[in-house]
Design an enzyme around this catalytic site. Structure first.
Site, short mmCIF file in Angstrom:
data_model
loop_
_atom_site.label_atom_id
_atom_site.label_comp_id
_atom_site.label_asym_id
_atom_site.label_seq_id
_atom_site.Cartn_x
_atom_site.Cartn_y
_atom_site.Cartn_z
N LYS A 12 91.34 40.53 22.27
CA LYS A 12 91.69 40.06 23.66
C LYS A 12 90.55 39.20 24.03
CE LYS A 12 95.09 43.74 23.77
NZ LYS A 12 95.86 44.73 24.26
N SER A 51 97.61 51.88 21.50
CA SER A 51 96.54 52.87 21.50
C SER A 51 96.51 53.62 20.21
CB SER A 51 97.10 54.23 22.52
OG SER A 51 97.10 53.67 23.73
N ASN A 66 93.29 42.90 17.46
CA ASN A 66 93.29 41.88 18.50
C ASN A 66 92.17 42.10 19.44
OD1 ASN A 66 94.08 40.43 20.74
ND2 ASN A 66 95.86 41.52 21.18
N HIS A 79 102.76 38.20 22.91
CA HIS A 79 102.00 39.19 23.25
C HIS A 79 102.34 39.84 24.48
CE1 HIS A 79 99.21 42.30 24.49
NE2 HIS A 79 98.73 42.68 22.94
N GLU A 86 105.27 46.70 20.10
CA GLU A 86 104.25 47.25 20.72
C GLU A 86 104.89 47.40 22.01
OE1 GLU A 86 99.65 45.56 19.77
OE2 GLU A 86 100.98 44.24 21.27
N GLY A 91 96.74 50.29 25.71
CA GLY A 91 95.59 50.20 26.46
C GLY A 91 95.71 51.72 27.54
N GLU A 107 101.23 41.15 26.99
CA GLU A 107 100.21 40.38 28.11
C GLU A 107 100.39 39.01 28.50
OE1 GLU A 107 96.48 41.62 26.35
OE2 GLU A 107 97.14 43.71 26.71
P1 13P Z 1 95.47 48.92 22.63
O1 13P Z 1 95.08 49.30 21.18
O2 13P Z 1 94.30 48.91 23.45
O3 13P Z 1 96.42 49.74 23.29
O4 13P Z 1 96.07 47.56 22.55
C1 13P Z 1 97.22 47.17 21.49
C2 13P Z 1 97.38 45.75 21.81
O5 13P Z 1 97.81 45.22 22.73
C3 13P Z 1 97.04 45.02 20.53
O6 13P Z 1 97.77 43.73 20.56
#
Ligand code: 13P
Length: 251
Positions: A11, A212, A9, A94, A166, A172, A96
């Site tokens: 982003k 992560s 992803n 997601h 997740e 992150g 976010e």
């Molecule tokens: P990270 O791997 O940066 O923690 O992000 C995971 C994520 O949100 C994938 O959709």
């Protein structure tokens, strides 16, 4: 037997130029024995990415879409638009999108139905916040996200869907869920799928872990019985680390 699937992803990262560079490096580093890979670039890079991945084992996904077919939804993208640029997958729900853009389980369910009706495979994300984990309500939160997200989805449809667990506190932050913590929730999700559908259906659904994931922890996480792949954020933005994750995993 479920095959492992690694998705990246991106982003809100990568210009077209940067996307071309990253995809070219990925293609160079992959070989036929590697597992299935999905990349989810921003909307602006989808068309370029689609042209570049032809003939490789990389497949294309988007990071979001709207549930309506077309019309006055400024700034939004429809499922058929994603199909027209070669997307096979779409990430929905997601954390976010849930936290920053206020997407509810019910709204996400509408998107799931729209994606399915256009033959896009949803990657439905679920996961608890740190506060929810500390309050010991992880399973309640995940259950609601999963069951409302899949409301009125048939077992035939569910078999093709990807679920991504997740935990928000691991996204992150560099704090990965331990393989045992992740496996516990993955197993719980599979049990919920079995209760809602059947054991047969539950055994077919791919459940990815996200939060992560790095080359150093991918093998251990993906060795867990119910962890069938990864949804990778930060580490998918560099070819070296994304390839490191892919190479750490075998079917
Ligand atoms: P990270 O791997 O940066 O923690 O992000 C995971 C994520 O949100 C994938 O959709």
């Amino acid at each position: 037997m479920r095959n492992k699937v690694i998705a990246g992803n991106w982003k809100m990262n990568n210009s077209i130029e940067e996307s071309v560079k990253l995809i070219s490096e990925l293609k160079q580093g992959l070989n036929e024995t590697d597992i299935k890979v999905i990349i989810c670039p921003p909307f602006t890079s989808l068309e370029t990415a689609n042209a570049l991945i032809k003939g490789s084992q990389i497949e294309l996904g988007a990071q979001n879409m709207h549930n309506e077919t077309s019309g006055a939804f400024t700034g939004e993208i429809s499922a058929s638009m994603l199909k027209s640029v070669g997307c096979k997958y779409v990430i929905l729900g997601h954390s976010e999108r849930r936290a920053i853009f206020g997407e509810s389980n019910e709204f996400i369910n509408k998107k799931v139905h729209k994606a399915l009706s256009e033959n896009l495979i949803p990657i439905l994300c679920v996961g608890e916040s740190l506060e929810e984990r500390e309050k010991n309500i992880t399973k309640d939160v995940v259950k609601k996200q999963l069951l409302v997200g899949l409301d009125s989805v048939s077992s035939d449809q569910a078999e093709g869907i990807i679920i991504a667990y997740e935990p928000v506190w691991a996204i992150g932050t560099g704090k990965t869920a331990s393989p045992e913590q992740a496996q516990e929730v993955h197993e719980f999700i599979r049990t919920l799928l079995e209760e809602k559908y059947s054991k047969e259906t539950a055994e077919k659904v791919i459940i990815q872990y996200g939060g992560s994931v790095k080359p150093e922890n991918a093998f251990e996480l993906l060795s867990q019985k119910d962890i069938d792949g990864a949804l990778v954020g930060g580490a998918c933005l560099k070819a070296d680390s994304f390839l490191g994750i892919i190479k750490a995993v075998k079917n």
